[in-house]
Structure formats: structure tokens, C-alpha cells
Scaffold this motif. Sequence first.
Motif, PDB file in Angstrom:
ATOM      1  N   MET A   1       0.841  -1.192   0.000  1.00 31.97           N
ATOM      2  CA  MET A   1       0.000   0.000   0.000  1.00 31.97           C
ATOM      3  C   MET A   1       0.878   1.244   0.000  1.00 31.97           C
ATOM      4  N   TYR A   2       0.468   2.256  -0.755  1.00 30.45           N
ATOM      5  CA  TYR A   2       1.163   3.532  -0.695  1.00 30.45           C
ATOM      6  C   TYR A   2       0.123   4.652  -0.615  1.00 30.45           C
ATOM      7  N   GLN A   3       0.515   5.742   0.014  1.00 31.41           N
ATOM      8  CA  GLN A   3      -0.395   6.871   0.157  1.00 31.41           C
ATOM      9  C   GLN A   3      -0.015   7.951  -0.844  1.00 31.41           C
ATOM     10  N   TYR A   4      -1.033   8.452  -1.536  1.00 30.68           N
ATOM     11  CA  TYR A   4      -0.802   9.485  -2.541  1.00 30.68           C
ATOM     12  C   TYR A   4      -1.930  10.499  -2.444  1.00 30.68           C
ATOM     13  N   GLN A   5      -1.576  11.762  -2.256  1.00 32.34           N
ATOM     14  CA  GLN A   5      -2.548  12.848  -2.133  1.00 32.34           C
ATOM     15  C   GLN A   5      -3.602  12.548  -1.065  1.00 32.34           C
ATOM     16  N   GLY A   6      -3.150  11.904   0.020  1.00 33.49           N
ATOM     17  CA  GLY A   6      -4.010  11.665   1.162  1.00 33.49           C
ATOM     18  C   GLY A   6      -4.839  10.401   1.116  1.00 33.49           C
ATOM     19  N   PHE A   7      -4.668   9.571   0.075  1.00 35.94           N
ATOM     20  CA  PHE A   7      -5.469   8.346  -0.058  1.00 35.94           C
ATOM     21  C   PHE A   7      -4.563   7.137  -0.299  1.00 35.94           C
ATOM     22  N   TRP A   8      -5.075   5.950   0.035  1.00 37.00           N
ATOM     23  CA  TRP A   8      -4.283   4.726  -0.004  1.00 37.00           C
ATOM     24  C   TRP A   8      -4.553   3.913  -1.263  1.00 37.00           C
ATOM     25  N   TYR A   9      -3.467   3.369  -1.842  1.00 41.21           N
ATOM     26  CA  TYR A   9      -3.550   2.562  -3.063  1.00 41.21           C
ATOM     27  C   TYR A   9      -2.720   1.291  -2.901  1.00 41.21           C
ATOM     28  N   ASN A  10      -3.152   0.227  -3.559  1.00 37.87           N
ATOM     29  CA  ASN A  10      -2.416  -1.023  -3.550  1.00 37.87           C
ATOM     30  C   ASN A  10      -1.580  -1.102  -4.814  1.00 37.87           C
ATOM     31  N   CYS A  11      -0.276  -0.952  -4.674  1.00 41.35           N
ATOM     32  CA  CYS A  11       0.585  -0.903  -5.861  1.00 41.35           C
ATOM     33  C   CYS A  11       0.633  -2.241  -6.584  1.00 41.35           C
ATOM     34  N   GLY A  12       0.420  -3.359  -5.864  1.00 43.67           N
ATOM     35  CA  GLY A  12       0.457  -4.664  -6.495  1.00 43.67           C
ATOM     36  C   GLY A  12      -0.680  -4.872  -7.475  1.00 43.67           C
ATOM     37  N   ILE A  13      -1.822  -4.225  -7.217  1.00 44.09           N
ATOM     38  CA  ILE A  13      -2.985  -4.365  -8.081  1.00 44.09           C
ATOM     39  C   ILE A  13      -3.043  -3.235  -9.103  1.00 44.09           C
ATOM     40  N   LEU A  14      -2.750  -2.023  -8.652  1.00 44.10           N
ATOM     41  CA  LEU A  14      -2.943  -0.852  -9.502  1.00 44.10           C
ATOM     42  C   LEU A  14      -1.701  -0.402 -10.246  1.00 44.10           C
ATOM     43  N   GLY A  15      -0.524  -0.815  -9.780  1.00 47.33           N
ATOM     44  CA  GLY A  15       0.688  -0.282 -10.397  1.00 47.33           C
ATOM     45  C   GLY A  15       0.704   1.234 -10.232  1.00 47.33           C
ATOM     46  N   VAL A  16       0.911   1.951 -11.319  1.00 45.51           N
ATOM     47  CA  VAL A  16       0.889   3.418 -11.265  1.00 45.51           C
ATOM     48  C   VAL A  16      -0.344   3.958 -11.974  1.00 45.51           C
ATOM     49  N   GLY A  17      -1.411   3.151 -11.987  1.00 45.00           N
ATOM     50  CA  GLY A  17      -2.640   3.537 -12.680  1.00 45.00           C
ATOM     51  C   GLY A  17      -3.150   4.927 -12.345  1.00 45.00           C
ATOM     52  N   PRO A  18      -3.296   5.270 -11.055  1.00 47.12           N
ATOM     53  CA  PRO A  18      -3.799   6.608 -10.709  1.00 47.12           C
ATOM     54  C   PRO A  18      -2.920   7.737 -11.249  1.00 47.12           C
ATOM     55  N   LEU A  19      -1.592   7.535 -11.213  1.00 42.64           N
ATOM     56  CA  LEU A  19      -0.686   8.561 -11.738  1.00 42.64           C
ATOM     57  C   LEU A  19      -0.844   8.698 -13.248  1.00 42.64           C
ATOM     58  N   ALA A  20      -0.986   7.559 -13.931  1.00 46.33           N
ATOM     59  CA  ALA A  20      -1.138   7.581 -15.391  1.00 46.33           C
ATOM     60  C   ALA A  20      -2.444   8.259 -15.796  1.00 46.33           C
ATOM     61  N   VAL A  21      -3.496   8.054 -15.011  1.00 46.57           N
ATOM     62  CA  VAL A  21      -4.780   8.711 -15.288  1.00 46.57           C
ATOM     63  C   VAL A  21      -4.606  10.221 -15.217  1.00 46.57           C
ATOM     64  N   GLN A  22      -3.941  10.681 -14.166  1.00 45.68           N
ATOM     65  CA  GLN A  22      -3.729  12.121 -14.006  1.00 45.68           C
ATOM     66  C   GLN A  22      -2.887  12.698 -15.134  1.00 45.68           C
ATOM     67  N   ASP A  23      -1.925  11.944 -15.611  1.00 44.82           N
ATOM     68  CA  ASP A  23      -1.006  12.451 -16.638  1.00 44.82           C
ATOM     69  C   ASP A  23      -1.575  12.386 -18.048  1.00 44.82           C
ATOM     70  N   HIS A  24      -2.436  11.401 -18.319  1.00 45.42           N
ATOM     71  CA  HIS A  24      -2.799  11.141 -19.706  1.00 45.42           C
ATOM     72  C   HIS A  24      -4.283  11.233 -20.051  1.00 45.42           C
ATOM     73  N   PHE A  25      -5.179  11.035 -19.074  1.00 44.74           N
ATOM     74  CA  PHE A  25      -6.603  11.013 -19.407  1.00 44.74           C
ATOM     75  C   PHE A  25      -7.143  12.429 -19.634  1.00 44.74           C
ATOM     76  N   LYS A  26      -7.793  12.616 -20.759  1.00 45.39           N
ATOM     77  CA  LYS A  26      -8.424  13.887 -21.081  1.00 45.39           C
ATOM     78  C   LYS A  26      -9.937  13.678 -21.169  1.00 45.39           C
ATOM     79  N   ALA A  27     -10.637  14.220 -20.204  1.00 46.74           N
ATOM     80  CA  ALA A  27     -12.087  14.043 -20.159  1.00 46.74           C
ATOM     81  C   ALA A  27     -12.778  14.852 -21.247  1.00 46.74           C
ATOM     82  N   LEU A  28     -13.909  14.331 -21.714  1.00 40.76           N
ATOM     83  CA  LEU A  28     -14.731  15.008 -22.707  1.00 40.76           C
ATOM     84  C   LEU A  28     -16.054  15.428 -22.072  1.00 40.76           C
ATOM     85  N   PRO A  29     -16.694  16.463 -22.582  1.00 43.03           N
ATOM     86  CA  PRO A  29     -17.960  16.922 -21.996  1.00 43.03           C
ATOM     87  C   PRO A  29     -19.035  15.829 -21.938  1.00 43.03           C
ATOM     88  N   CYS A  30     -18.985  14.888 -22.881  1.00 42.73           N
ATOM     89  CA  CYS A  30     -20.024  13.849 -22.927  1.00 42.73           C
ATOM     90  C   CYS A  30     -19.690  12.645 -22.063  1.00 42.73           C
TER      91      CYS A  30
END
Length: 298
Positions: A1-30
Motif C-alpha cells: 500500500m502507498y499513500q498518494y494525495q491523502g489516499f491509499w492505493y495497492n501498488c500490487g494491483i494498480l501499479g501506477v494507474g492513478p498517476l497515469a490517469v492524471q497524466d494522460h486522461f483527457k475528459a470530454l464533456p459527454c
Amino acid sequence: MYQYQGFWYNCGILGVGPLAVQDHFKALPCDILIASIPKCGSTWLKSLAFSVMNRRSHPPTQHQQHPLLSFNSHDLVPGLETKLYNNNFNGNRIPNPDILPSPRLLGTHMPYTSLPQSVTLSGSRIVYICRNTKDNLVSWWHFLNKIRMNVSLEPMKLEEVFEMFCEGVSAFGPFWDHVLGYWKFSLERPQNVLFLKYDEMVTEPSLHLKRIAEFMGCPFSSMEEKEGVVDQIIKLCSFENLSNLAVNKIGTGDNDFPNSGFFRQGKVGDSANYLSPEMMEKLDCITKQKFHGSSLTL
């Protein structure tokens, strides 16, 4: 488990998924995000949302051809950090969500404060579901041990998970901070966040399914209601139906985790069969303390 921005994540399951979402995901209005902390009813909500949005191309009465018969709802509504941007499943490949049909229906367990800024700026809609604290804890404990069994680890005792949960250490937790983040945003921008409670949805599924459809921009017509489409979708997505499908009984998803792990009982109040009166009182006390002044009750 690691804490990032005040919340806990399981690195074994998620890898760096949350970081990649922040870096690469671009939301659309729809875009429509199905959000929750784990074990609050997201499997059910994803099934309902998918069925509502695709009811024209996949009528709920066409049971033999409906995608829910062949795919788990987490495959039909992929999670941003758990599937699309999870390097444990995708290697080093950055996915291209632009190829998904519009409007994109996506899932996330990430807290609101950690979502990419484009989600807020684009006006994307979020359907958030939460659950009473005690049932969430017990459901998480069962799910956690299914994950551990799948990788040949000893199960964790309820008392151990309880103490960690109370300290805020659980997947995407602290639980209370996660819920409050989306609750406050739903009060500030109700046109962008629909805040749902699992316990209330179980009691009045028809009422809340119509709220979900309207919020997503595809409300039921009076003719559809008359023809029973609402009830058909509720029946199709019921716990009894989904949990008995072959894909959810013997099928597996990412990392060879059995789809049956997403289904246990789905009952409200089942935690009373596991938690001692002292445990329940402590959780109630923490919840009351954390939610003080927010007008939110679970």
C-alpha cells in the motif's frame, strides 16, 4: 500500500494507474464516470448504467444477445486506473480512450480531489454511489481475502482489517474522506454529480434508475415506462440474475481474478452478522464525527 494525495492505493494491483490517469486522461464533456470507493455497489451500478445507455441497441428483453450475458460489467464499463491506465495489465502501453464509442461510459475508484482537472473543466458527469460504513467494511474484508486467496496469501482477520479501516487504511480510503469529497462536489455542482446511496437504491430501484437515466441524458419515455422497460432493466441487472450468469460464476477477468469475486450477497445490514456491538458503535462514532456539519448521513 502507498499513500498518494491523502489516499491509499495497492501498488500490487494498480501499479501506477492513478498517476497515469492524471497524466494522460483527457475528459470530454459527454463522458460519464461511474465512481465509488470499492465495495459500495459499483458492479451493480455499472450494469444499470450500461443497460440504460444501450437499451436501444441492446434491449433488456433480448437476454440471449445482451452483452451482460457474455461480459462482466467491469469489462463493459472499464475502470480508468484499474484497467485502461493500469500498467500491470497494459505493460507500458498508454491506451487511447478516444476509440471508445461516445458518450464514453467509464469507471473510477479515485477520490474526487485526485481526478484530472479536465473532468471538472469539461463538464463531464459523475454518477457516484456510496454505502453505509459497516456494510462497506465487511464487504471489503471478504473481497480482500478473495484477492489474497487468488495469489496464495493467508486471509486477514476481521479485527485486523477493522483497525486498519478505522485508521483510514483501505483501498482508495479513508472511506469518509472519499465519500465527503464527492458529496461536497454534488452540492456545489448537482448538474455534474449525481450522489446515490446503495441502501436507498435497494429499497426503491425503479425511482433511482429513472434518476440515473435522466442524469445521463437518456431519460425513459412515458411509452418505455408503460411497456415496462424500467422493470426489465432492473430484473436484468438484479443480483440474483447477474450472480448466476456463467460469465460471473466461472469467468475470469484481468490478472485471472474470478468474476465471482465481485458477487457475495449484496444485502443491506449484513455487517451485523460479523461485527461486534463495540465495533459497530466505534464505526458509527467515527462516521458521525467525520460527517459532522456536512448534512450527509449514511
